[in-house]
Design a protein around this motif. Structure first.
Motif, PDB file in Angstrom:
ATOM      1  N   SER A   1       0.835  -1.208   0.000  1.00 35.22           N
ATOM      2  CA  SER A   1       0.000   0.000   0.000  1.00 35.22           C
ATOM      3  C   SER A   1       0.864   1.250   0.000  1.00 35.22           C
ATOM      4  CB  SER A   1      -0.920   0.007   1.224  1.00 35.22           C
ATOM      5  OG  SER A   1      -1.852  -1.054   1.156  1.00 35.22           O
ATOM      6  N   LEU A   2       1.908   1.257   0.805  1.00 33.60           N
ATOM      7  CA  LEU A   2       2.776   2.420   0.887  1.00 33.60           C
ATOM      8  C   LEU A   2       3.651   2.561  -0.356  1.00 33.60           C
ATOM      9  CD1 LEU A   2       3.783   2.058   4.642  1.00 33.60           C
ATOM     10  CD2 LEU A   2       2.434   3.910   3.658  1.00 33.60           C
ATOM     11  N   ARG A   3       4.113   1.438  -0.889  1.00 33.50           N
ATOM     12  CA  ARG A   3       4.966   1.501  -2.081  1.00 33.50           C
ATOM     13  C   ARG A   3       4.199   1.988  -3.296  1.00 33.50           C
ATOM     14  NH1 ARG A   3       6.446  -1.253  -6.620  1.00 33.50           N
ATOM     15  NH2 ARG A   3       4.751  -2.760  -6.344  1.00 33.50           N
ATOM     16  N   ARG A   4       2.968   1.533  -3.440  1.00 29.39           N
ATOM     17  CA  ARG A   4       2.168   1.857  -4.625  1.00 29.39           C
ATOM     18  C   ARG A   4       1.534   3.243  -4.561  1.00 29.39           C
ATOM     19  NH1 ARG A   4       0.200  -2.187  -7.990  1.00 29.39           N
ATOM     20  NH2 ARG A   4       1.020  -4.280  -7.607  1.00 29.39           N
TER      21      ARG A   4
ATOM     22  N   PRO B   1       2.302   6.836  -3.225  1.00 30.17           N
ATOM     23  CA  PRO B   1       3.132   7.872  -2.604  1.00 30.17           C
ATOM     24  C   PRO B   1       2.317   8.927  -1.856  1.00 30.17           C
ATOM     25  CG  PRO B   1       3.831   7.442  -4.867  1.00 30.17           C
ATOM     26  CD  PRO B   1       2.530   6.719  -4.673  1.00 30.17           C
ATOM     27  N   ASP B   2       1.112   9.203  -2.332  1.00 29.10           N
ATOM     28  CA  ASP B   2       0.280  10.188  -1.633  1.00 29.10           C
ATOM     29  C   ASP B   2      -0.123   9.682  -0.247  1.00 29.10           C
ATOM     30  OD1 ASP B   2       0.432  11.896  -3.786  1.00 29.10           O
ATOM     31  OD2 ASP B   2      -1.474  11.230  -4.661  1.00 29.10           O
ATOM     32  N   LEU B   3      -0.417   8.378  -0.154  1.00 30.37           N
ATOM     33  CA  LEU B   3      -0.734   7.790   1.150  1.00 30.37           C
ATOM     34  C   LEU B   3       0.476   7.881   2.070  1.00 30.37           C
ATOM     35  CD1 LEU B   3      -2.492   6.128   3.113  1.00 30.37           C
ATOM     36  CD2 LEU B   3      -1.633   4.065   1.967  1.00 30.37           C
ATOM     37  N   ARG B   4       1.644   7.523   1.540  1.00 27.25           N
ATOM     38  CA  ARG B   4       2.863   7.612   2.346  1.00 27.25           C
ATOM     39  C   ARG B   4       3.059   9.033   2.855  1.00 27.25           C
ATOM     40  NH1 ARG B   4       7.686   9.747   2.258  1.00 27.25           N
ATOM     41  NH2 ARG B   4       9.462   8.656   3.216  1.00 27.25           N
ATOM     42  N   ALA B   5       2.880  10.026   1.980  1.00 25.27           N
ATOM     43  CA  ALA B   5       3.092  11.419   2.366  1.00 25.27           C
ATOM     44  C   ALA B   5       2.085  11.859   3.436  1.00 25.27           C
ATOM     45  CB  ALA B   5       2.985  12.312   1.138  1.00 25.27           C
ATOM     46  N   ALA B   6       0.837  11.442   3.286  1.00 21.76           N
ATOM     47  CA  ALA B   6      -0.195  11.837   4.251  1.00 21.76           C
ATOM     48  C   ALA B   6       0.082  11.239   5.622  1.00 21.76           C
ATOM     49  CB  ALA B   6      -1.571  11.405   3.749  1.00 21.76           C
ATOM     50  N   LEU B   7       0.439   9.940   5.643  1.00 19.85           N
ATOM     51  CA  LEU B   7       0.754   9.294   6.921  1.00 19.85           C
ATOM     52  C   LEU B   7       2.010   9.907   7.527  1.00 19.85           C
ATOM     53  CD1 LEU B   7       0.021   5.537   6.084  1.00 19.85           C
ATOM     54  CD2 LEU B   7      -1.445   7.184   7.263  1.00 19.85           C
ATOM     55  N   GLY B   8       2.977  10.220   6.671  1.00 22.34           N
ATOM     56  CA  GLY B   8       4.194  10.838   7.168  1.00 22.34           C
ATOM     57  C   GLY B   8       3.943  12.185   7.813  1.00 22.34           C
ATOM     58  N   GLU B   9       3.044  12.962   7.242  1.00 19.55           N
ATOM     59  CA  GLU B   9       2.722  14.255   7.834  1.00 19.55           C
ATOM     60  C   GLU B   9       2.023  14.098   9.183  1.00 19.55           C
ATOM     61  OE1 GLU B   9       3.584  17.408   7.262  1.00 19.55           O
ATOM     62  OE2 GLU B   9       4.977  16.376   5.917  1.00 19.55           O
ATOM     63  N   ARG B  10       1.178  13.072   9.295  1.00 26.86           N
ATOM     64  CA  ARG B  10       0.568  12.795  10.606  1.00 26.86           C
ATOM     65  C   ARG B  10       1.652  12.496  11.637  1.00 26.86           C
ATOM     66  NH1 ARG B  10      -4.249   8.413   9.477  1.00 26.86           N
ATOM     67  NH2 ARG B  10      -5.393   9.593   7.872  1.00 26.86           N
ATOM     68  N   GLY B  11       2.615  11.660  11.239  1.00 28.31           N
ATOM     69  CA  GLY B  11       3.693  11.316  12.155  1.00 28.31           C
ATOM     70  C   GLY B  11       4.523  12.521  12.538  1.00 28.31           C
ATOM     71  N   ARG B  12       4.835  13.367  11.544  1.00 26.52           N
ATOM     72  CA  ARG B  12       5.631  14.563  11.831  1.00 26.52           C
ATOM     73  C   ARG B  12       4.910  15.465  12.838  1.00 26.52           C
ATOM     74  NH1 ARG B  12       9.447  16.565   8.286  1.00 26.52           N
ATOM     75  NH2 ARG B  12       8.343  15.692   6.477  1.00 26.52           N
ATOM     76  N   ALA B  13       3.607  15.629  12.652  1.00 25.68           N
ATOM     77  CA  ALA B  13       2.830  16.465  13.573  1.00 25.68           C
ATOM     78  C   ALA B  13       2.819  15.876  14.979  1.00 25.68           C
ATOM     79  CB  ALA B  13       1.404  16.626  13.051  1.00 25.68           C
TER      80      ALA B  13
END
Length: 425
Positions: free
Chosen positions: A363-366, A368-380
């Motif tokens: 899911s994350l590899r395919r 990139p928008d999902l990866r970016a959204a989850l990453g922003e949640r983590g950063r926050a």
């Protein structure tokens, strides 16, 4: 009127470069952070304990702030020293030097970390200061420290004697007496990095005041660190100790058939030789050995996700939080504090089976928008709950409150610290 600088003493078995994992790295970060803010920090640690498993000079050097002073302890017979401390729960050959340091210096705070081979419970009695203890593992309630029963699975039923013998360790008679309880009576607050760890200690009868204070991770800033990997293929990242309870062998089993991305493994441990043998026919799996934390920045930032497949109960989830600080999601096993950190952040996936793990990776590899959204949640989440500034403010607030309780007129009270205090999200 600004608060005066404080004198701290960190007491820990392992301290970089004489260390093996996250507890040593955390103590190093805390010491440097306090020193940068004007405080004086002494660090007492055991070279003997490190030599038990690694007789050579540490490969990865670490520097200290000028206001951090190392006080390493070393004996002529390190195996005897370690055995006596393990069995008797007392400092043994270290006692004279520890008394000289802890009783002879005018510290404001003595902060104990992993003290299993630094003096056992007996070291908690030494010194006159406000005293803290951070539970990096489960040493207070588990003879093997990790609540990993029979080197097979997370502990759900207390069979301590049989489990200890399975690990080929000698039972510790002091665990069946009142020695630990007596020594803990000298500690003002026990700091628990997660709610899960706090509940485990409370359930097992630890009666001292428990404080929920999550660990912190450095801000994920840009850097100019050199690349430690080359190639253009996407990759997933594991960082940590290489022991069976960390579950890295499961990742190699998964990546034996999952070849859509690389797996990069950073760390050292007893499993490193066997893992390298397993990875021999897997060119997309790379084991880099131990690296300095500064070399991990780019690895964290450019990974699709960080993988945390621990089979045991972690007390926090430091590598997941580090990944979040760089805007990188995590995929973790749904167990203990790892499940807690994922529920809090929503910055990745938790799995029970390797098939679920594979689905999360795809899911994350395919997407990139999902990866970016989850990453922003983590950063926050990292910024809100686990940043350096947030942690230090909570930590020093607790310290100054304790000093006020103990009658230091120069310190103003900062909140109350009861039987259970929530200092973290």
């Amino acid at each position: 009127m600004p608060a005066r600088p404080l004198r701290f003493c960190m007491v820990t078995t392992f301290y970089p470069p004489y260390h093996f994992g996250g507890d040593g790295v955390f103590v190093h970060r805390l010491a440097q952070t306090l020193a940068e803010r004007g405080h004086e920090v002494d660090v007492v640690h055991s070279i003997d304990a490190y030599r038990l498993r690694h007789p050579a000079t540490p490969e990865v050097p670490f520097d200290d702030h000028p206001r951090v002073r190392r006080l390493p302890l070393e004996s002529k017979r390190h195996r005897v020293q370690a055995f006596l401390t393990h069995q008797l729960g007392r400092p043994g050959a270290y006692e004279g030097r520890l008394r000289e340091i802890l009783d002879g210096q005018s510290y404001d705070v003595i902060h104990y970390h992993n003290v299993s081979l630094m003096g056992g419970p007996g070291v908690l009695r030494l010194g006159r200061a406000a005293k803290l203890y951070t539970a990096h593992e489960y040493w207070l309630i588990c003879p093997t420290h990790v609540l990993f029963a029979f080197d097979r699975e997370a502990c759900t039923e207390r069979r301590c004697l049989a489990c200890t013998l399975h690990y080929r360790r000698a039972p510790q008679s002091w665990r069946y007496s009142g020695w630990l309880r007596e020594c803990l009576g000298h500690v003002d607050r026990l700091l628990m990095p997660s709610r899960f760890a706090l509940d485990q200690h409370r359930t097992q009868g630890v009666e001292r005041p428990l404080v929920h204070l999550p660990h912190f991770v450095p801000d994920g800033k840009e850097d100019t660190a050199r690349d430690v990997v080359s190639g253009e293929r996407p990759y997933f990242l594991y960082v940590g100790r290489l022991e069976r309870l960390k579950g890295v062998q499961d990742l190699l089993r998964l990546f034996a058939s999952y070849r859509e991305a690389d797996l990069i493994v950073v760390g050292d441990g007893s499993q490193l030789p066997s893992l390298r043998e397993e990875a021999r026919g897997l060119p997309h799996v790379r084991l880099l050995g131990p690296l300095h934390p500064s070399a991990l920045t780019r690895l964290y930032r450019e990974a699709i996700a960080v993988l945390v497949p621990s089979l045991c109960y972690e007390t926090f989830g430091l590598t997941a939080a580090e990944a979040f600080s760089y805007g990188t999601p995590a995929v973790v096993r749904r167990i203990g504090a790892l499940a807690e950190i994922m529920e809090q952040s929503g910055a990745g996936f938790a799995f029970d089976t390797l098939e679920e793990c594979r689905e999360a990776l795809e899911s994350l590899r395919r997407d990139p928008d999902l990866r970016a959204a989850l990453g922003e949640r983590g950063r926050a989440m990292a910024r809100e709950a686990w940043s350096t500034e947030v942690h230090v403010a909570r930590y020093l607030g607790l310290v100054r409150s304790l000093l006020a309780e103990k009658g230091d007129a120069t310190e103003a009270p900062v909140g109350a610290a009861g039987t259970e205090v929530a200092l973290g999200v």
